[in-house]
Design a protein around this motif. Sequence first.
Motif, PDB file in Angstrom:
ATOM      1  N   ASP A  73       0.821  -1.207   0.000  1.00 27.37           N
ATOM      2  CA  ASP A  73       0.000   0.000   0.000  1.00 27.37           C
ATOM      3  C   ASP A  73       0.859   1.263   0.000  1.00 27.37           C
ATOM      4  OD1 ASP A  73      -2.552   1.215  -0.033  1.00 27.37           O
ATOM      5  OD2 ASP A  73      -2.374   1.699   2.099  1.00 27.37           O
ATOM      6  N   SER A  74       2.078   1.163  -0.502  1.00 30.60           N
ATOM      7  CA  SER A  74       2.958   2.327  -0.541  1.00 30.60           C
ATOM      8  C   SER A  74       2.532   3.269  -1.664  1.00 30.60           C
ATOM      9  CB  SER A  74       4.405   1.886  -0.779  1.00 30.60           C
ATOM     10  OG  SER A  74       4.557   1.415  -2.111  1.00 30.60           O
ATOM     11  N   PRO A  75       2.940   4.547  -1.600  1.00 27.79           N
ATOM     12  CA  PRO A  75       2.630   5.477  -2.699  1.00 27.79           C
ATOM     13  C   PRO A  75       3.132   4.973  -4.048  1.00 27.79           C
ATOM     14  CG  PRO A  75       3.419   6.686  -0.786  1.00 27.79           C
ATOM     15  CD  PRO A  75       3.618   5.225  -0.480  1.00 27.79           C
ATOM     16  N   ARG A  78       0.666   2.161  -5.198  1.00 29.61           N
ATOM     17  CA  ARG A  78      -0.640   2.758  -5.512  1.00 29.61           C
ATOM     18  C   ARG A  78      -0.589   3.498  -6.845  1.00 29.61           C
ATOM     19  NH1 ARG A  78      -0.819   4.068   0.105  1.00 29.61           N
ATOM     20  NH2 ARG A  78      -0.291   6.247  -0.317  1.00 29.61           N
ATOM     21  N   HIS A  79       0.486   4.231  -7.066  1.00 26.54           N
ATOM     22  CA  HIS A  79       0.616   4.981  -8.314  1.00 26.54           C
ATOM     23  C   HIS A  79       0.783   4.038  -9.504  1.00 26.54           C
ATOM     24  CE1 HIS A  79       1.918   8.381 -10.905  1.00 26.54           C
ATOM     25  NE2 HIS A  79       2.675   7.451 -11.470  1.00 26.54           N
ATOM     26  N   CYS A  80       1.748   3.133  -9.403  1.00 23.24           N
ATOM     27  CA  CYS A  80       2.092   2.289 -10.549  1.00 23.24           C
ATOM     28  C   CYS A  80       1.031   1.243 -10.871  1.00 23.24           C
ATOM     29  CB  CYS A  80       3.443   1.616 -10.311  1.00 23.24           C
ATOM     30  SG  CYS A  80       4.846   2.758 -10.403  1.00 23.24           S
ATOM     31  N   SER A  81       0.156   0.951  -9.920  1.00 30.73           N
ATOM     32  CA  SER A  81      -0.919  -0.001 -10.196  1.00 30.73           C
ATOM     33  C   SER A  81      -2.116   0.664 -10.865  1.00 30.73           C
ATOM     34  CB  SER A  81      -1.376  -0.679  -8.900  1.00 30.73           C
ATOM     35  OG  SER A  81      -1.934   0.268  -8.006  1.00 30.73           O
ATOM     36  N   SER A  82      -2.082   1.991 -10.982  1.00 32.87           N
ATOM     37  CA  SER A  82      -3.236   2.698 -11.539  1.00 32.87           C
ATOM     38  C   SER A  82      -2.923   3.504 -12.795  1.00 32.87           C
ATOM     39  CB  SER A  82      -3.837   3.638 -10.488  1.00 32.87           C
ATOM     40  OG  SER A  82      -2.898   4.619 -10.091  1.00 32.87           O
ATOM     41  N   THR A  83      -1.646   3.762 -13.068  1.00 39.88           N
ATOM     42  CA  THR A  83      -1.291   4.570 -14.235  1.00 39.88           C
ATOM     43  C   THR A  83       0.109   4.225 -14.717  1.00 39.88           C
ATOM     44  OG1 THR A  83      -0.956   6.843 -15.042  1.00 39.88           O
ATOM     45  CG2 THR A  83      -0.429   6.425 -12.736  1.00 39.88           C
ATOM     46  N   THR A  84       0.339   4.441 -16.012  1.00 40.48           N
ATOM     47  CA  THR A  84       1.675   4.220 -16.571  1.00 40.48           C
ATOM     48  C   THR A  84       2.489   5.512 -16.612  1.00 40.48           C
ATOM     49  OG1 THR A  84       0.849   4.549 -18.827  1.00 40.48           O
ATOM     50  CG2 THR A  84       0.891   2.289 -17.990  1.00 40.48           C
ATOM     51  N   THR A  92      13.330  14.082  -0.588  1.00 37.79           N
ATOM     52  CA  THR A  92      13.392  15.105   0.455  1.00 37.79           C
ATOM     53  C   THR A  92      12.116  15.056   1.283  1.00 37.79           C
ATOM     54  OG1 THR A  92      12.466  16.728  -1.087  1.00 37.79           O
ATOM     55  CG2 THR A  92      14.866  16.620  -0.913  1.00 37.79           C
ATOM     56  N   THR A  93      12.183  15.610   2.484  1.00 33.83           N
ATOM     57  CA  THR A  93      11.047  15.506   3.398  1.00 33.83           C
ATOM     58  C   THR A  93       9.819  16.264   2.913  1.00 33.83           C
ATOM     59  OG1 THR A  93      11.967  17.359   4.652  1.00 33.83           O
ATOM     60  CG2 THR A  93      12.486  15.132   5.420  1.00 33.83           C
ATOM     61  N   ASP A  94      10.008  17.197   1.972  1.00 34.67           N
ATOM     62  CA  ASP A  94       8.860  17.942   1.456  1.00 34.67           C
ATOM     63  C   ASP A  94       8.341  17.368   0.140  1.00 34.67           C
ATOM     64  OD1 ASP A  94      11.022  18.635  -0.115  1.00 34.67           O
ATOM     65  OD2 ASP A  94      10.411  20.735  -0.340  1.00 34.67           O
ATOM     66  N   ASP A  95       8.848  16.198  -0.253  1.00 34.70           N
ATOM     67  CA  ASP A  95       8.423  15.614  -1.518  1.00 34.70           C
ATOM     68  C   ASP A  95       6.966  15.171  -1.428  1.00 34.70           C
ATOM     69  OD1 ASP A  95       8.032  13.280  -3.516  1.00 34.70           O
ATOM     70  OD2 ASP A  95       9.892  14.216  -4.166  1.00 34.70           O
ATOM     71  N   GLU A  96       6.166  15.597  -2.408  1.00 37.53           N
ATOM     72  CA  GLU A  96       4.728  15.324  -2.348  1.00 37.53           C
ATOM     73  C   GLU A  96       4.399  13.839  -2.461  1.00 37.53           C
ATOM     74  OE1 GLU A  96       5.794  16.772  -6.562  1.00 37.53           O
ATOM     75  OE2 GLU A  96       6.292  17.263  -4.488  1.00 37.53           O
ATOM     76  N   THR A  97       5.299  13.060  -3.051  1.00 40.37           N
ATOM     77  CA  THR A  97       5.033  11.629  -3.209  1.00 40.37           C
ATOM     78  C   THR A  97       4.852  10.941  -1.867  1.00 40.37           C
ATOM     79  OG1 THR A  97       6.289  11.558  -5.273  1.00 40.37           O
ATOM     80  CG2 THR A  97       5.927   9.464  -4.148  1.00 40.37           C
ATOM     81  N   PHE A  98       5.675  11.317  -0.895  1.00 40.21           N
ATOM     82  CA  PHE A  98       5.651  10.616   0.383  1.00 40.21           C
ATOM     83  C   PHE A  98       5.089  11.451   1.530  1.00 40.21           C
ATOM     84  CE2 PHE A  98       8.604   8.037  -2.012  1.00 40.21           C
ATOM     85  CZ  PHE A  98       8.297   6.755  -1.593  1.00 40.21           C
ATOM     86  N   GLN A 100       2.128  11.927   2.187  1.00 38.81           N
ATOM     87  CA  GLN A 100       0.990  11.198   2.739  1.00 38.81           C
ATOM     88  C   GLN A 100       1.426  10.052   3.643  1.00 38.81           C
ATOM     89  OE1 GLN A 100      -0.879   8.871  -0.606  1.00 38.81           O
ATOM     90  NE2 GLN A 100       0.719   9.892  -1.787  1.00 38.81           N
ATOM     91  N   ASP A 101       2.706   9.714   3.607  1.00 36.58           N
ATOM     92  CA  ASP A 101       3.202   8.605   4.424  1.00 36.58           C
ATOM     93  C   ASP A 101       4.616   8.926   4.915  1.00 36.58           C
ATOM     94  OD1 ASP A 101       3.742   6.204   5.642  1.00 36.58           O
ATOM     95  OD2 ASP A 101       2.936   4.984   4.013  1.00 36.58           O
ATOM     96  N   PRO A 102       4.751   9.906   5.821  1.00 39.56           N
ATOM     97  CA  PRO A 102       6.085  10.325   6.277  1.00 39.56           C
ATOM     98  C   PRO A 102       6.859   9.215   6.982  1.00 39.56           C
ATOM     99  CG  PRO A 102       4.353  11.319   7.618  1.00 39.56           C
ATOM    100  CD  PRO A 102       3.681  10.695   6.437  1.00 39.56           C
ATOM    101  N   ALA A 103       6.153   8.298   7.636  1.00 42.99           N
ATOM    102  CA  ALA A 103       6.850   7.199   8.319  1.00 42.99           C
ATOM    103  C   ALA A 103       7.564   6.311   7.311  1.00 42.99           C
ATOM    104  CB  ALA A 103       5.859   6.381   9.141  1.00 42.99           C
ATOM    105  N   LEU A 104       6.923   6.097   6.160  1.00 44.32           N
ATOM    106  CA  LEU A 104       7.545   5.282   5.120  1.00 44.32           C
ATOM    107  C   LEU A 104       8.763   5.986   4.544  1.00 44.32           C
ATOM    108  CD1 LEU A 104       7.500   2.748   3.386  1.00 44.32           C
ATOM    109  CD2 LEU A 104       5.953   3.926   1.814  1.00 44.32           C
ATOM    110  N   MET A 105       8.666   7.302   4.344  1.00 41.98           N
ATOM    111  CA  MET A 105       9.807   8.062   3.855  1.00 41.98           C
ATOM    112  C   MET A 105      10.984   7.953   4.826  1.00 41.98           C
ATOM    113  SD  MET A 105      11.509  10.016   1.877  1.00 41.98           S
ATOM    114  CE  MET A 105      10.478  10.760   0.626  1.00 41.98           C
TER     115      MET A 105
END
Length: 234
Positions: A73-75, A78-84, A92-98, A100-105
């Motif tokens: 269920d990582s970003p 989730r991204h790669c399973s829905s779009t190419t 970086t800590t301000d990256d929008e990709t992560f 939503q899940d700072p603990a994973l970053m």
Amino acid sequence: MNTLQIDLFTGLNDADSMQDVLDVALKVIKPMGFDYCGWQSQLPLPLTRPRLASLTTVEDEVDSKISSGAYLDSPLIRHCSSTTTPLLWKGTTDDETFLQDPALMEEYYSFNHRGGWAQSVFGRVGTFSLFHADSINTFTRQDLQNSSRDMQWVAMAVLGRMNQIRERSDIKLSLREQEILRWTGDGKTVEQISSILSISASTINFHLRNAMMKLDAPNKTAAVVRAIFLGLLY
């Protein structure tokens, strides 16, 4: 073709295994600042816990967690399973990709995985495969955009060659074996398949055993997964 494309396609043409494919890819992408790369593929079968098949150029904690299904269920997934559309992250800590899940970053950082790039392709029956490249360093958004065109070439070539190697097989399943494995993949029990096909449960088990033996699979679920990976059911 440019030098990168020539090196890429020459190397992939000589690659005999999936690990060889990743080794070729890593040589090509290292000058762009990437330190690892990997391949992942998921089958959306009706199993209690879907798993990611994965292969990387480095065996570390991230690879172990991917293999165990910890990042389903990582970003990235989730991204790669829905779009190419390619996914780029700066690390970086301000990256929008992560965000939503700072603990994973933070966990990625602790394992020395920071900036990265990923892209997927979709296959039969809802399957998808993705190629990702990671760095021990952070990137600027401009760095990632500058390498994006070359990385898309790499991703599509790698994923295409991976599928060729993965589906290369001399295994032949009978029509009945294919039919029973399809129903098994849909979650049907032996008794239910027996009723659907109007043949005895012992006959169902006979065909399942034959399919498992041909596929070198320890159980019927593994047989279904391998048969789909090899392109034998659809």
